[in-house]
Structure formats: structure tokens, C-alpha cells
Design a protein around this motif. Structure first.
Motif, PDB file in Angstrom:
ATOM      1  N   GLU A  56      -7.487  -1.833  -7.023  1.00 35.29           N
ATOM      2  CA  GLU A  56      -6.625  -2.865  -7.594  1.00 35.29           C
ATOM      3  C   GLU A  56      -6.384  -3.965  -6.566  1.00 35.29           C
ATOM      4  N   PHE A  57      -6.162  -3.534  -5.338  1.00 37.03           N
ATOM      5  CA  PHE A  57      -5.938  -4.517  -4.281  1.00 37.03           C
ATOM      6  C   PHE A  57      -7.171  -5.395  -4.083  1.00 37.03           C
ATOM      7  N   GLN A  89      -5.252   8.333  -7.299  1.00 36.51           N
ATOM      8  CA  GLN A  89      -4.163   7.356  -7.188  1.00 36.51           C
ATOM      9  C   GLN A  89      -4.419   6.362  -6.054  1.00 36.51           C
ATOM     10  N   SER A  90      -4.767   6.916  -4.882  1.00 40.34           N
ATOM     11  CA  SER A  90      -5.046   6.044  -3.736  1.00 40.34           C
ATOM     12  C   SER A  90      -6.216   5.124  -4.053  1.00 40.34           C
ATOM     13  N   ARG A  91      -7.239   5.695  -4.706  1.00 41.14           N
ATOM     14  CA  ARG A  91      -8.430   4.906  -4.983  1.00 41.14           C
ATOM     15  C   ARG A  91      -8.095   3.749  -5.916  1.00 41.14           C
ATOM     16  N   ASN A  92      -7.329   4.029  -6.946  1.00 39.24           N
ATOM     17  CA  ASN A  92      -6.947   2.960  -7.870  1.00 39.24           C
ATOM     18  C   ASN A  92      -6.149   1.878  -7.161  1.00 39.24           C
ATOM     19  N   PHE A 117       0.816  -1.215   0.000  1.00 42.62           N
ATOM     20  CA  PHE A 117       0.000   0.000   0.000  1.00 42.62           C
ATOM     21  C   PHE A 117       0.853   1.271   0.000  1.00 42.62           C
ATOM     22  N   GLY A 118       2.132   1.104  -0.261  1.00 41.86           N
ATOM     23  CA  GLY A 118       3.002   2.263  -0.411  1.00 41.86           C
ATOM     24  C   GLY A 118       3.186   3.078   0.859  1.00 41.86           C
ATOM     25  N   LEU A 119       3.187   2.409   2.006  1.00 38.57           N
ATOM     26  CA  LEU A 119       3.337   3.156   3.261  1.00 38.57           C
ATOM     27  C   LEU A 119       4.659   2.852   3.955  1.00 38.57           C
TER      28      LEU A 119
END
Ligand SMILES: Nc1ncnc2c1ncn2[C@@H]1O[C@H](COP(=O)(O)OP(=O)(O)OP(=O)(O)O)[C@@H](O)[C@H]1O
Ligand SMILES: [Mg+2]
Lengths: 427, 244
Positions: free
Chosen positions: B175-176, B168-171, B122-124
């Protein structure tokens, strides 16, 4: 494992809560030190203190002179001249009224004559009954009063203690004069002219002195501000643990982290246990910090060091029980209120009230009977009772089990109530 | 995966009932959407499914388990992403996730792996040690999702996971969800973004005033109501009045 994880988590939350830490450690510490210092003065009971007292002598006789000597040899400095002018009654009243001096005494004219007259009356009465000859001049008694003036701001306790001191001196001086007259009279009857017996000595034949009921140390402890203040304010400070507890509970509810916890199966009780454990440990740590300050810090401030009894295990159990009660009370306050703005003022105020009725501010013994009964409602009362039994009465387990049982009762009631409130909130 | 039959709920302080005989069902292994206007009862339904709120009457079965008697098993098998961020704001994502994982009794090693896997996914990972309250809205949403994934739930329930996040976050989130579904998990989610639901969901239910209005495959519903989009179906069945 969940209990430990919760403990660790609470520590992480607390670590970031600087205000909470200050509230829990520095504030009670400051409070304890300040209270011990302030209350150190009355605990010395004005004994080492010299009071300035304005003095106007309208009598000029031997009785006034004797009183003057007796008072000024004690803790009073008698002042009859202010800024180069001799005082009269009016000037004295003004100076006391404005608060420049705390008190003043005006000796009325004729008190020496009055005492001589009383002595003569007694001597005559005696001669009559012993059949002796000769009569001293005497007239009817006129009642005279010595006037005392106090600064309107003075405390009742101070007034009382000074009135007592002066009353004592007055009685003694009068007695001396009367007995002096009598012994003169007796001497005149006795032709052998033996030396007069020492009146001063006779008057001190019976005295008063305080003795300890327990060990020798206890008598000193009783009149020691550290001994009274440190445990009392440490208990007060310990109960302030409810502020972070209630605050965290409400925040968890508001922020939703409580919801997250409730989504996890079967974790509720281990979480409650973990939280309780953390705050109890925190409370114990805080209490011992206060005690340690009483032991190490107070002597640096010129106060006596705290004596902690000789039952360290009983002390640990007692402190744990107090911390548990405080924590449970925090749970209740946290469950009771919806927002920190309601819970925190209520929590703080309720502790102040419970501490006031529980004898933290003033000893319960000096309260009226009704309030003394009310004191027993306060868990802080039982905490202080147990600690006093250990410290002042040098007791052990046997002396604390009853207050501890009562504290346990409070804990169970608080936990049950908060559980019930939390349950009913789910509907 | 979900069966709701004739469920009623009136909150204690409320005058109006929130759920009045709601019934719906979703098959296993699908991505399902629970749709409805504000105040329709979506969050209440989810709260009943996961045991946060007790229903007044009716029957709810999750993954073949009854909420009335088998709540603990259900909780172990579902992951719930609440509508609000349910994390400690003063703690970092790492600390939050560690605590939650331990409450799920995950062994330390597995927990550490999971946390770093999902933080990365999740890019965190760069912000793992930053307090949640310093996160942006999108980062918070993503962290909130990770917290519900650590115990590998069979059914993932998300209440408006894409509300208030950027494209971006929503995609990334959507996607997840597709990926997670492909791995054989079920997903139930709510949203006000009907285009998103139309694309993502195999099955949707539209509810209002605590009752089911329509249910089915988005394409089938569009055909049935002769609409070009799910949004038109939605407006058709719920009306155009603004909700309180
Ligand atoms: N704890 C509560 N007490 C009283 N009423 C509540 C409570 N929670 C929800 N409600 C009421 O129940 C109704 C449905 O709320 P719910 O949150 O389930 O709707 P929702 O479909 O999730 O709406 P939204 O799309 O705005 O999230 C609303 O009218 C709300 O006011
Ligand atoms: Mg909702």
C-alpha cells in the motif's frame, strides 16, 4: 556534524556492549593492580625478606661460627634443628628436595683449619720477605667447598641473589680471618703492643650505594613496582581497545549497517573520522583511569603512589598518540578479518605478543641483544618508552618526540593498509 | 529512470560470470519489477546501480545520471532497501533513523518530523525505542524501508521487501509503495512473488544467468506468451530447473 553524529552513534553502540566495557576498563584495572602487587615482592629485591635456611655445620670451628653469625645477622634465619632432631647432610638434602625448605647450606669439616692454614701461608710468606723470624705451621692448600642446596622449584633470580649474598659473607669472613692472623703476626713483631686496629672498619672503607641521575625522587621510583607496572599494563590495556573496534567493524560488515553507510553519499571519511575520534577519546579516558588508579588506589593497597612526571601536556599528547596507534591497529585487524572468530583471538594474541617483545612483561634491558632489537618492532615498546621518559626520567616534550613520531608512522601505515584492504573488498 | 546497457560482472572469487551483457531499461515514474530465479543477478544489478559493486564493463544510467561519474548525485536521489536488514541491531529504530538521517545531513527538526511520520505510517511508533534485534521479521523489514526514505528519494529501490513477512505487513508495504508512486516517485523492486509483481508493477524485466529474457508490461507479456499469469510467463522463459 556527521563526525559528531558518528561519535554519538558509537557511544550508543558501546553503551550497550557491557562485555566491551568490562574488557576495556575493569580488566586492565584488575590486571594492573594484580601485577603491581605481585611484582612488588621482587622489586624489594628480597631486602625486607627473611629466608629460612637449613644449616649443617660439620666443621665446628671458628670459621663456621663466624659465617653463622654473619649470615644470621642479615636476612637469613639459620635452622640446624628440625622437629627436635639435629640435621645432618642427608636430612637437609631431603628437606630441600621435597620443598619443605627453600635452601640449605652444609659446611664441610675442616674449613676453619683450611682458612687458618691459608692465613699461615700468607703470614709466612710475608715474614720471609720482611726478614722477620718465626714460622707458623702450614701445609699445602686443600680446596674445600661449602655445599648449597636449593628447592628445584626456586627461581634462578632468587638463587643468584642468595648465592651472591653467601659468597660475599664467605669472602669477608675469610679475609677477616687471614687479616686477623696477619695482624696477630705483626703485633707479635711490634713490641709496643698497640691496640689492634679495627678490621671490620677497614673492610668497610669503601662501599657501594645507589645515587639518582636525575632528581632525588627518581632513584626511589626506579625500584618501585607501581612505577613500572601501571604505565606498562595501562598501555597493554589500551591496546585491547582493538577488540571492540575490530568487533564492531566486522559486525557492521556482517549485519549490513556498513552497507547502509556506503549508500549515503560522501559520508565515508567523516564516519571513519568520527569512529577514530570516539575510540581515541575512549582510549585516553581508559589510560587516565589507569593512571588515576595508580595514584589513588595503589596507596590504599600499601603500594607507593604513581608519580606522573611534571609535563602534563606532553603526557596528554603521548597518551593521545598511543590511543591513536591502538585505534588504527584495531581498524587494520577489523579490515583484515571476515569474522569475529578470526579477528578476536588474533587481535588479543597479537597484543600479548607485541607486549611481550615490547617490554611490557619484562624490561627490554634484560633481554638478549637480538630480542632488544626486535622490541623496536612493537608499537607498545615506543609507547612505554615515551611514558618512561616522562615518568622515570622526568622528561618533557624533548624526550618523547621521537617515539611519538614512530607511533605516528605506525598509525599512518595501519590506516593506509586497512583502507587499501577495504577498497579491494568491493571488487 | 533506469538504463542498463551491456553490463558484465564476474565476482573475484567466482568462477562463473554473474552478469553477462545485461541490458534493460525502465521509463521514469513507473513501478518496475526486476524478476528472476535465485542467483539470476538481481541483487548484483541493484548493487551496481547504487555503487556498492563496480561493474566490469557496460553502462548504467540512473535518473539520467551515469554511475561511473555521477555516483554521489545518484546516491542522493535514490533510496535503497537492501535484501538484508541494514540496521544496527542493538540500537532502537529511533536511534538508527536519527543516525542515518544525520549522515544524510537532514536538519534536526525535519529529521524528527520525518522519523515520527514514518514510524507512525509503518505502525512502529510504539516500538520506536526498542532495539531492532527484538523486533519481529515484519517489523525489521518495515524499519529497514523507513531508513531508506528519510531523504525523500526520487527513486526507491527495494530488494525483496516482502520476503518473509506476514500478509498484514505485506499489504502495508505494498500500500505504501502504491502511495509513494502516486506522489510522483519511481520504484524499482525485486520479488519472488510473481502474483504480487503482476498486480503492482507497470513494467517488469525477467532476467536469468545475468541476461535479460523478456521485458514489458505484465499484461502484454502474458498476452504475448499466451499465459494466464506472470508466473506462467516466468516458468516459460526461465525453465523449470531448480537453481543452485
Ligand atoms: N560477493 C560475491 N562473491 C562471489 N559471488 C557472488 C557474490 N555475490 C553474488 N555472487 C554470485 O552471483 C550470482 C548472482 O547473485 P545475486 O545475489 O545477484 O542473485 P539474486 O538474483 O539476487 O538471487 P536471490 O534471488 O537468491 O537473491 C550468484 O550465483 C551468487 O553466488
Ligand atoms: Mg538477491
Amino acid at each position: 556534524m556527521r563526525v559528531l553524529a558518528t561519535l554519538l552513534n558509537e557511544w550508543r553502540l558501546f553503551r550497550r556492549d557491557l562485555a566491551g566495557m568490562v574488557l576495556l576498563f575493569l580488566m586492565p584495572l584488575g590486571l594492573t593492580v594484580v601485577m603491581a602487587l605481585i611484582q612488588d615482592a621482587p622489586f624489594r629485591e628480597y631486602r625486607d625478606y627473611v629466608f629460612d635456611v637449613l644449616w649443617v655445620d660439620n666443621d665446628g670451628g671458628p670459621m663456621a661460627a663466624k659465617l653463622h653469625d654473619a649470615l644470621s645477622s642479615g636476612q637469613f634465619r639459620l635452622i640446624d634443628t628440625v622437629s627436635g632432631r639435629r640435621l645432618d647432610s642427608t636430612a637437609l638434602r631431603n628437606l630441600v628436595q621435597t620443598g619443605d625448605y627453600k635452601m640449605g647450606i652444609v659446611i664441610p669439616a675442616g674449613i676453619s683449619a683450611e682458612v687458618v692454614n691459608s692465613a699461615n701461608q700468607v703470614a709466612n710468606e710475608m715474614s720471609k720477605s720482611t726478614g722477620a723470624v718465626g714460622k707458623l705451621p702450614a701445609r699445602d692448600t686443600r680446596s674445600l667447598t661449602i655445599a648449597m642446596y636449593f628447592d628445584p622449584v626456586s627461581k634462578q633470580a632468587m638463587k643468584l641473589s642468595l648465592l651472591n649474598a653467601i659468597d660475599k659473607q664467605l669472602t669477608r669472613t675469610q679475609a677477616e680471618m687471614i687479616l686477623g692472623r696477619l695482624s696477630d703476626k705483626l703485633a707479635s713483631l711490634d713490641s709496643t703492643q698497640q691496640t689492634r686496629f679495627n678490621l671490620q672498619e677497614k673492610l668497610q672503607a669503601v662501599g657501594v650505594r645507589e645515587y639518582s641521575t636525575g632528581n632525588a625522587k627518581a632513584a626511589q621510583l626506579n625500584t618501585n613496582s607501581v612505577q613500572h607496572n601501571v604505565p606498562a599494563w595501562a598501555i597493554f590495556g589500551l591496546f585491547f581497545i582493538i577488540i571492540p573496534i575490530a568487533g564492531n567493524m566486522i559486525r557492521e560488515r556482517e549485519e549490513g549497517s556498513l552497507m547502509r553507510i556506503r549508500l549515503i553519499p560522501g559520508s565515508y571519511y567523516s564516519i571513519i573520522t568520527g569512529k577514530l575520534l570516539f575510540y581515541v577519546l575512549l582510549g585516553i579516558g581508559q589510560f587516565y583511569t589507569m593512571l588515576l588508579a595508580g595514584r589513588l588506589l595503589m596507596p590504599l593497597l600499601g603500594l607507593p603512589a604513581l608519580y606522573m612526571g611534571h609535563a602534563p601536556l606532553a603526557l596528554l599528547v603521548t597518551v593521545t598518540m598511543i590511543a591513536l596507534t591502538a585505534t588504527a591497529y584495531g581498524l587494520l585487524v577489523g579490515a583484515l578479518f571476515q569474522t569475529p572468530n578470526q579477528a578476536l583471538p588474533f587481535g588479543a594474541l597479537s597484543i600479548v605478543i607485541l607486549s611481550a617483545i615490547g617490554g611490557i612483561w619484562v624490561p627490554v634491558e634484560i633481554l638478549p641483544a637480538g630480542l632488544q632489537q626486535l622490541a623496536k618492532v612493537s608499537p607498545l615498546y615506543w609507547g612505554l618508552d615515551a611514558i618512561n621518559n616522562l615518568f622515570l626520567r622526568s622528561g618533557g616534550f624533548a624526550t618523547v618526540w621521537k617515539p611519538l613520531l614512530i607511533l605516528l608512522g605506525y598509525t599512518l601505515v595501519f590506516v593506509a593498509l586497512s583502507g587499501w584492504i577495504e577498497q579491494s573488498r568491493r571488487r | 529512470m533506469l538504463l542498463i546497457h551491456d553490463v558484465h560482472k564476474t565476482y573475484r572469487q567466482a568462477v562463473e560470470p554473474t552478469l553477462q551483457g545485461l541490458s534493460l531499461q525502465f521509463p521514469r515514474h513507473c513501478i518496475a519489477g526486476l524478476l528472476g530465479p535465485n542467483g539470476a543477478g538481481k541483487t548484483t544489478t541493484i548493487s551496481i546501480i547504487c555503487g556498492l559493486v563496480n561493474a566490469d564493463g557496460g553502462q548504467v544510467e540512473v535518473l539520467g545520471l551515469d554511475t561511473a561519474t555521477q555516483l554521489a548525485q545518484i546516491k542522493q536521489k535514490i533510496g535503497v532497501v537492501p535484501q538484508s536488514i541494514a540496521l544496527y541491531p542493538t540500537l532502537s529504530a529511533q536511534e538508527n533513523l536519527e543516525y542515518i538521517g544525520k549522515l544524510y545531513r537532514l536538519p534536526n527538526k525535519i529529521l524528527r518530523e520525518k522519523i515520527s511520520h514514518y514510524l507512525q505510517l509503518f505502525g512502529l511508533e510504539k516500538n520506536a525505542h526498542k532495539a531492532i534485534r527484538h523486533y519481529s521479521g515484519g517489523m525489521r523489514r518495515r524499519a529497514n524501508i523507513i531508513a531508506s526514505l528519510l531523504h525523500d528519494p526520487e527513486l526507491l529501490i527495494l530488494d525483496e521487501p516482502t520476503a518473509g513477512v506476514d500478509v498484514q505487513s505485506r499489504n502495508m508495504i505494498l500500500e505504501f509503495l502504491r502511495d509513494y508512486h502516486r506522489q510522483g516517485h519511481s520504484i524499482l523492486y525485486t520479488s519472488h512473488l510473481l502474483e504480487e509483481a503482476q498486480q503492482l508493477c507497470e513494467e517488469v524485466a525477467i532476467i536469468d544467468h545475468g541476461r535479460l529474457l523478456v521485458q514489458g508490461n505484465p499484461a502484454a507479456l502474458m498476452q504475448l506468451h499466451q499465459c494466464l499469469s506472470l508466473e506462467q510467463v516466468f516458468l516459460h522463459v526461465t525453465g523449470r530447473g531448480v537453481r543452485d
